[in-house]
Design a protein around this motif. Structure first.
Motif, PDB file in Angstrom:
ATOM      1  N   ASP A 125       5.658   6.045   0.000  1.00  0.00           N
ATOM      2  CA  ASP A 125       6.078   5.486  -1.295  1.00  0.00           C
ATOM      3  C   ASP A 125       5.533   6.344  -2.430  1.00  0.00           C
ATOM      4  OD1 ASP A 125       7.477   3.416  -0.126  1.00  0.00           O
ATOM      5  OD2 ASP A 125       5.776   2.026  -0.188  1.00  0.00           O
ATOM      6  N   PRO A 172      13.629   4.712  -3.544  1.00  0.00           N
ATOM      7  CA  PRO A 172      12.953   3.980  -2.466  1.00  0.00           C
ATOM      8  C   PRO A 172      13.817   3.924  -1.213  1.00  0.00           C
ATOM      9  CG  PRO A 172      12.785   2.791  -4.543  1.00  0.00           C
ATOM     10  CD  PRO A 172      13.731   3.917  -4.781  1.00  0.00           C
ATOM     11  N   GLU A 173      13.149   4.053  -0.068  1.00  0.00           N
ATOM     12  CA  GLU A 173      13.797   3.968   1.246  1.00  0.00           C
ATOM     13  C   GLU A 173      14.657   5.177   1.590  1.00  0.00           C
ATOM     14  OE1 GLU A 173      12.683   1.603   3.095  1.00  0.00           O
ATOM     15  OE2 GLU A 173      11.628   0.739   1.392  1.00  0.00           O
ATOM     16  N   SER A 174      14.832   6.112   0.661  1.00  0.00           N
ATOM     17  CA  SER A 174      15.614   7.310   0.986  1.00  0.00           C
ATOM     18  C   SER A 174      14.815   8.212   1.915  1.00  0.00           C
ATOM     19  CB  SER A 174      15.972   8.086  -0.283  1.00  0.00           C
ATOM     20  OG  SER A 174      16.857   7.349  -1.089  1.00  0.00           O
ATOM     21  N   ASP A 175      15.534   8.910   2.801  1.00  0.00           N
ATOM     22  CA  ASP A 175      14.887   9.894   3.661  1.00  0.00           C
ATOM     23  C   ASP A 175      14.421  11.063   2.796  1.00  0.00           C
ATOM     24  OD1 ASP A 175      14.997  12.504   5.308  1.00  0.00           O
ATOM     25  OD2 ASP A 175      14.949  10.941   6.850  1.00  0.00           O
TER      26      ASP A 175
END
Length: 209
Positions: A36, A46-49
């Protein structure tokens, strides 16, 4: 040890293999990456590779982000500590003559720093440490396919040891049996052929084989 009841007979024993590919961060080392924080610093949603996002950036911006990431990860590599049983497992496999590879989404140079920091320098040939620049990063099967070709063995005779969904997805895509460690519960049902508490428990089962 949990074993899939539908597993074919040649895969019935965890320790049958002489060819092992291991993830590094979170598998051989205690997990320290704050993903994060990395996303915030590099302005990644957020949460993206992270690696996929950086690969899609313009060249100059991507270069700057990779430079920051390399410096950040170098500090983590220098301070790396081994996960439970990791050093003993790798040394035992190495002493027994098993072929060993590292498949990590980190940079190869940093993987080498990490292995030295936890006392495993010399257990892996440099050419058999694959980072994000040597093969398409996990969950692509490219890294495991490289090892199968290099060692000239069928995919199912290998073992992939990891702690993350990406490790299991990589193994599944390459048709390599997977060993999940350092996870509680069953976070990704049906994706690992074996789930063990940690590398220490994996070593116990390997010695019984």
């Amino acid at each position: 040890m949990r074993v899939d009841a539908a597993m074919p007979a040649p895969l019935a024993k965890l320790g049958d293999s002489r060819h092992w590919v291991l993830d590094m961060d979170g598998t051989l080392t205690e997990p320290v990456h704050d993903f994060d924080l990395i996303r915030r610093e590099l302005r990644i949603p957020p949460e993206s590779d992270i690696l996929q996002h950086l690969a899609a950036l313009p060249e100059q911006e991507a270069s700057q982000c990779h430079a920051w990431l390399l410096e950040h990860e170098h500090a983590l590599a220098m301070a790396a500590t081994p996960a439970a049983g990791a050093v003993e497992l790798v040394r035992a496999l190495h002493a027994d003559g098993c072929r060993l590879g590292i498949l990590t989404r980190n940079a190869r140079a940093l993987a080498q720093v990490t292995l030295a920091a936890i006392g495993l320098e010399g257990c892996f040939a440099d050419a058999e440490i694959l980072g994000r620049d040597e093969a398409v990063p996990k969950p692509s099967p490219a890294g495991l396919q490289f090892f199968a070709a290099r060692w000239q063995v069928p995919a199912q005779s290998m073992r992939m040891v990891g702690d993350h969904y990406y490790d299991l997805a990589t193994a599944q895509a390459a048709d390599v049996p997977a060993v999940l460690v350092n996870q509680s519960g069953d976070p990704w049902p049906g994706m690992a052929q074996w789930q063990l508490r940690d590398c220490a428990e994996l070593l116990q089962h390997w010695r019984r084989a």
